[in-house]
Scaffold this active site. Structure first.
Site, PDB file in Angstrom:
ATOM      1  N   GLN A 169      21.890 -48.276 -12.781  1.00 17.87           N
ATOM      2  CA  GLN A 169      21.986 -48.819 -14.145  1.00 17.87           C
ATOM      3  C   GLN A 169      22.786 -47.906 -15.070  1.00 17.87           C
ATOM      4  O   GLN A 169      23.686 -48.341 -15.789  1.00 17.87           O
ATOM      5  CB  GLN A 169      20.595 -48.972 -14.751  1.00 17.87           C
ATOM      6  N   LEU A 176      23.129 -37.258  -1.889  1.00 19.03           N
ATOM      7  CA  LEU A 176      22.244 -36.169  -2.350  1.00 19.03           C
ATOM      8  C   LEU A 176      21.335 -35.651  -1.245  1.00 19.03           C
ATOM      9  O   LEU A 176      20.796 -34.551  -1.369  1.00 19.03           O
ATOM     10  CB  LEU A 176      21.414 -36.656  -3.553  1.00 19.03           C
ATOM     11  N   ALA A 208      19.477 -41.013  -8.377  1.00 20.52           N
ATOM     12  CA  ALA A 208      18.144 -40.489  -8.071  1.00 20.52           C
ATOM     13  C   ALA A 208      17.427 -41.445  -7.141  1.00 20.52           C
ATOM     14  O   ALA A 208      17.819 -42.617  -7.006  1.00 20.52           O
ATOM     15  CB  ALA A 208      17.333 -40.331  -9.364  1.00 20.52           C
ATOM     16  N   TYR A 209      16.387 -40.952  -6.527  1.00 23.51           N
ATOM     17  CA  TYR A 209      15.458 -41.819  -5.797  1.00 23.51           C
ATOM     18  C   TYR A 209      14.510 -42.363  -6.870  1.00 23.51           C
ATOM     19  O   TYR A 209      13.725 -41.611  -7.444  1.00 23.51           O
ATOM     20  CB  TYR A 209      14.706 -40.999  -4.747  1.00 23.51           C
ATOM     21  N   THR A 232      12.897 -37.862 -16.477  1.00 19.78           N
ATOM     22  CA  THR A 232      12.003 -38.971 -16.786  1.00 19.78           C
ATOM     23  C   THR A 232      10.750 -38.579 -17.567  1.00 19.78           C
ATOM     24  O   THR A 232      10.269 -37.448 -17.476  1.00 19.78           O
ATOM     25  CB  THR A 232      11.573 -39.632 -15.448  1.00 19.78           C
ATOM     26  N   ASP A 233      10.220 -39.561 -18.295  1.00 17.29           N
ATOM     27  CA  ASP A 233       8.918 -39.442 -18.953  1.00 17.29           C
ATOM     28  C   ASP A 233       7.789 -39.237 -17.938  1.00 17.29           C
ATOM     29  O   ASP A 233       6.720 -38.769 -18.292  1.00 17.29           O
ATOM     30  CB  ASP A 233       8.645 -40.716 -19.758  1.00 17.29           C
ATOM     31  N   TYR A 285       6.966 -39.457  -7.432  1.00 15.79           N
ATOM     32  CA  TYR A 285       8.262 -39.585  -8.115  1.00 15.79           C
ATOM     33  C   TYR A 285       8.347 -38.580  -9.272  1.00 15.79           C
ATOM     34  O   TYR A 285       9.317 -37.831  -9.401  1.00 15.79           O
ATOM     35  CB  TYR A 285       8.447 -41.021  -8.616  1.00 15.79           C
ATOM     36  N   LYS A 332      10.904 -35.370  -9.634  1.00 12.26           N
ATOM     37  CA  LYS A 332      11.847 -35.229 -10.751  1.00 12.26           C
ATOM     38  C   LYS A 332      11.602 -33.912 -11.491  1.00 12.26           C
ATOM     39  O   LYS A 332      12.547 -33.262 -11.939  1.00 12.26           O
ATOM     40  CB  LYS A 332      11.723 -36.412 -11.718  1.00 12.26           C
ATOM     41  N   TRP A 356      11.691 -46.007 -19.307  1.00 16.50           N
ATOM     42  CA  TRP A 356      11.680 -47.479 -19.357  1.00 16.50           C
ATOM     43  C   TRP A 356      13.103 -48.044 -19.506  1.00 16.50           C
ATOM     44  O   TRP A 356      13.393 -48.791 -20.457  1.00 16.50           O
ATOM     45  CB  TRP A 356      10.785 -47.951 -20.503  1.00 16.50           C
TER      46      TRP A 356
HETATM   47  N1  LIG Z   1      14.957 -46.699 -14.429  1.00 12.81           N
HETATM   48  C1  LIG Z   1      14.108 -46.125 -15.266  1.00 12.81           C
HETATM   49  O1  LIG Z   1      13.244 -46.794 -15.882  1.00 12.81           O
HETATM   50  C2  LIG Z   1      14.189 -44.657 -15.543  1.00 12.81           C
HETATM   51  C3  LIG Z   1      13.260 -44.070 -16.431  1.00 12.81           C
HETATM   52  C4  LIG Z   1      13.336 -42.715 -16.680  1.00 12.81           C
HETATM   53  C5  LIG Z   1      14.305 -41.955 -16.074  1.00 12.81           C
HETATM   54  N2  LIG Z   1      15.170 -42.525 -15.201  1.00 12.81           N
HETATM   55  C6  LIG Z   1      16.173 -41.666 -14.557  1.00 12.81           C
HETATM   56  O2  LIG Z   1      17.446 -42.071 -15.005  1.00 12.81           O
HETATM   57  C7  LIG Z   1      18.401 -41.896 -13.974  1.00 12.81           C
HETATM   58  C8  LIG Z   1      19.161 -43.180 -13.753  1.00 12.81           C
HETATM   59  O3  LIG Z   1      18.247 -44.217 -13.408  1.00 12.81           O
HETATM   60  P1  LIG Z   1      18.738 -45.683 -13.050  1.00 12.81           P
HETATM   61  O4  LIG Z   1      17.709 -46.635 -13.556  1.00 12.81           O
HETATM   62  O5  LIG Z   1      20.174 -45.842 -13.434  1.00 12.81           O
HETATM   63  O6  LIG Z   1      18.641 -45.641 -11.456  1.00 12.81           O
HETATM   64  P2  LIG Z   1      18.909 -46.795 -10.426  1.00 12.81           P
HETATM   65  O7  LIG Z   1      19.466 -47.998 -11.098  1.00 12.81           O
HETATM   66  O8  LIG Z   1      17.704 -46.945  -9.582  1.00 12.81           O
HETATM   67  O9  LIG Z   1      20.072 -46.195  -9.532  1.00 12.81           O
HETATM   68  C9  LIG Z   1      19.860 -45.083  -8.726  1.00 12.81           C
HETATM   69  C10 LIG Z   1      21.197 -44.583  -8.232  1.00 12.81           C
HETATM   70  O10 LIG Z   1      20.957 -43.448  -7.394  1.00 12.81           O
HETATM   71  C11 LIG Z   1      21.785 -43.557  -6.273  1.00 12.81           C
HETATM   72  N3  LIG Z   1      21.218 -42.834  -5.143  1.00 12.81           N
HETATM   73  C12 LIG Z   1      19.999 -42.952  -4.595  1.00 12.81           C
HETATM   74  N4  LIG Z   1      19.879 -42.119  -3.544  1.00 12.81           N
HETATM   75  C13 LIG Z   1      21.058 -41.448  -3.447  1.00 12.81           C
HETATM   76  C14 LIG Z   1      21.565 -40.459  -2.581  1.00 12.81           C
HETATM   77  N5  LIG Z   1      20.836 -39.981  -1.549  1.00 12.81           N
HETATM   78  N6  LIG Z   1      22.815 -39.989  -2.780  1.00 12.81           N
HETATM   79  C15 LIG Z   1      23.582 -40.463  -3.781  1.00 12.81           C
HETATM   80  N7  LIG Z   1      23.167 -41.417  -4.631  1.00 12.81           N
HETATM   81  C16 LIG Z   1      21.920 -41.899  -4.464  1.00 12.81           C
HETATM   82  C17 LIG Z   1      21.891 -45.038  -6.008  1.00 12.81           C
HETATM   83  O11 LIG Z   1      23.008 -45.194  -5.200  1.00 12.81           O
HETATM   84  P3  LIG Z   1      23.619 -46.583  -4.692  1.00 12.81           P
HETATM   85  O12 LIG Z   1      24.478 -47.036  -5.812  1.00 12.81           O
HETATM   86  O13 LIG Z   1      24.386 -46.175  -3.487  1.00 12.81           O
HETATM   87  O14 LIG Z   1      22.461 -47.475  -4.375  1.00 12.81           O
HETATM   88  C18 LIG Z   1      21.992 -45.593  -7.421  1.00 12.81           C
HETATM   89  O15 LIG Z   1      23.336 -45.563  -7.856  1.00 12.81           O
HETATM   90  C19 LIG Z   1      17.624 -41.378 -12.751  1.00 12.81           C
HETATM   91  O16 LIG Z   1      17.696 -39.981 -12.734  1.00 12.81           O
HETATM   92  C20 LIG Z   1      16.201 -41.788 -13.043  1.00 12.81           C
HETATM   93  O17 LIG Z   1      15.278 -40.910 -12.424  1.00 12.81           O
HETATM   94  C21 LIG Z   1      15.151 -43.862 -14.935  1.00 12.81           C
END
Ligand SMILES: NC(=O)c1ccc[n+]([C@@H]2O[C@H](COP(=O)([O-])OP(=O)(O)OC[C@H]3O[C@@H](n4cnc5c(N)ncnc54)[C@H](OP(=O)(O)O)[C@@H]3O)[C@@H](O)[C@H]2O)c1
Length: 299
Positions: free
Chosen positions: A11, A37, A60-61, A101-102, A125, A129, A150
């Site tokens: 995202q 990663l 991230a995972y 993350t929160d 998770y 993080k 979120w």
């Molecule tokens: N989503 C939430 O609500 C939320 C809340 C708080 C913090 N965050 C943090 O914000 C950041 C972005 O979140 P997001 O929602 O954009 O995540 P997301 O949509 O789930 O996307 C995760 C990304 O990580 C990549 N990825 C996973 N494993 C990988 C690996 N081994 N090597 C390289 N790339 C890998 C995926 O690659 P592919 O494109 O190849 O699938 C995808 O592009 C993350 O650090 C997350 O922890 C997210």
């Protein structure tokens, strides 16, 4: 300015790419298999080829529930991988903005969390993080750890898309009402990240480094967030979906979630002059884009 972002379909990665279009910026994304990663040896070669001015660690995972049964993989990506990425940034001599993350908090604080509050993750998770944060900070002083919460957008998988999917077949949904947080549009977040990147590249001030919180302004429970999504759906299409508030105990999940996920974002405003808009308007924008077919609805 050349910004390298990790991930391909994520995202935040997609929102950054979108926000960079038309601006005087080159935003490159690096993902698997070129940058993986779980394979730290892939990081430096992939990054060197791009010669970025700054790195945004957005990959991230993120499978919060699945992480409970895959802790090794969650830690490999979110802790070891994040640390190795920060080491690569140090070798290249560029700053890194690392998304966190929160969920590093236990959620028991009655008010929004500040950067200085003690952490205490209640899920694998969150723990992975938090370990990633520690490793990034240990690898380079030239870092920002940007905790958000979120996250939703027109891209990838998120709560807004889940609600719209449920709304296609249901007129009543049960949604948790006893967890509170700050819904954060990845589109708004991308603008903040780009503004931070520009500042970090031109200003070596240590006060601009360290941990920062960023999230949509205002707060909501998941049930209130869902109500806002369905209000826009109704206004746009006439379809009515009601929300029945339930408790966390009535919706068991593999991973525990913090009861309070609200983030205090005043430090970011004080030191960078940046603040994300109120979540209501941003949610309406994303919901309208998805209904009108301007988002990626397939995921
Ligand atoms: N989503 C939430 O609500 C939320 C809340 C708080 C913090 N965050 C943090 O914000 C950041 C972005 O979140 P997001 O929602 O954009 O995540 P997301 O949509 O789930 O996307 C995760 C990304 O990580 C990549 N990825 C996973 N494993 C990988 C690996 N081994 N090597 C390289 N790339 C890998 C995926 O690659 P592919 O494109 O190849 O699938 C995808 O592009 C993350 O650090 C997350 O922890 C997210």
């Amino acid at each position: 300015m050349r910004i390298a972002v990790t991930g391909t379909t994520g995202q935040v990665t997609c929102a950054l790419r979108e926000a960079g279009k038309g601006a005087d910026l080159d935003i490159f994304h690096l993902g698997r298999p070129d940058l993986d990663l779980t394979r730290p040896d892939t990081l430096l070669p992939a990054l060197k080829a791009l010669a970025p001015h700054i790195l945004v660690s957005a990959a991230a995972y993120t499978a919060v529930d699945r992480a409970e049964s895959e802790p090794e993989l969650a830690f490999a990506v979110n802790a070891t991988g994040a640390g190795a990425l920060a080491q690569a940034a140090a070798v290249l001599g560029v700053p890194i903005i690392h998304l966190s993350t929160d969920y590093v908090f236990d959620g028991t604080k009655p008010s929004p969390y500040a950067e200085t509050d003690p952490t205490g993750p209640v899920s694998v998770y969150g723990a992975s993080k938090l370990e990633g944060e520690r490793r990034v900070a240990a690898a380079t002083a030239d870092h920002v750890i940007l905790r958000t919460a979120w996250v939703y957008s027109t891209f990838g998988n998120n709560f807004v898309k889940t609600m719209l999917r449920l709304g296609e077949t249901r007129s009543l949904v049960d949604i948790v009402a006893d967890q509170s947080g700050c819904p954060s549009s990845a589109h708004d977040l991308a603008k903040v990240i780009i503004a931070m990147a520009e500042k970090l590249c031109g200003d070596k001030d240590p006060a601009l480094r360290g941990i920062f919180h960023v999230a949509g302004s205002g707060e909501a429970s998941w049930a209130q967030f869902a109500q806002a999504i369905f209000a826009t759906l109704e206004a746009r299409t006439g379809k009515t979906v009601s929300v029945r508030p339930i408790s966390t105990a009535q919706y068991p999940t593999a991973a525990r979630r913090p009861e309070n996920s609200r983030l205090d974002c005043q430090k970011l405003e004080r030191l960078y002059g940046l603040r994300m808009p109120d979540w209501h308007g941003s949610t309406e924008t994303v919901v309208k884009a998805l209904i009108d077919g301007r988002g990626d609805k397939t995921q």
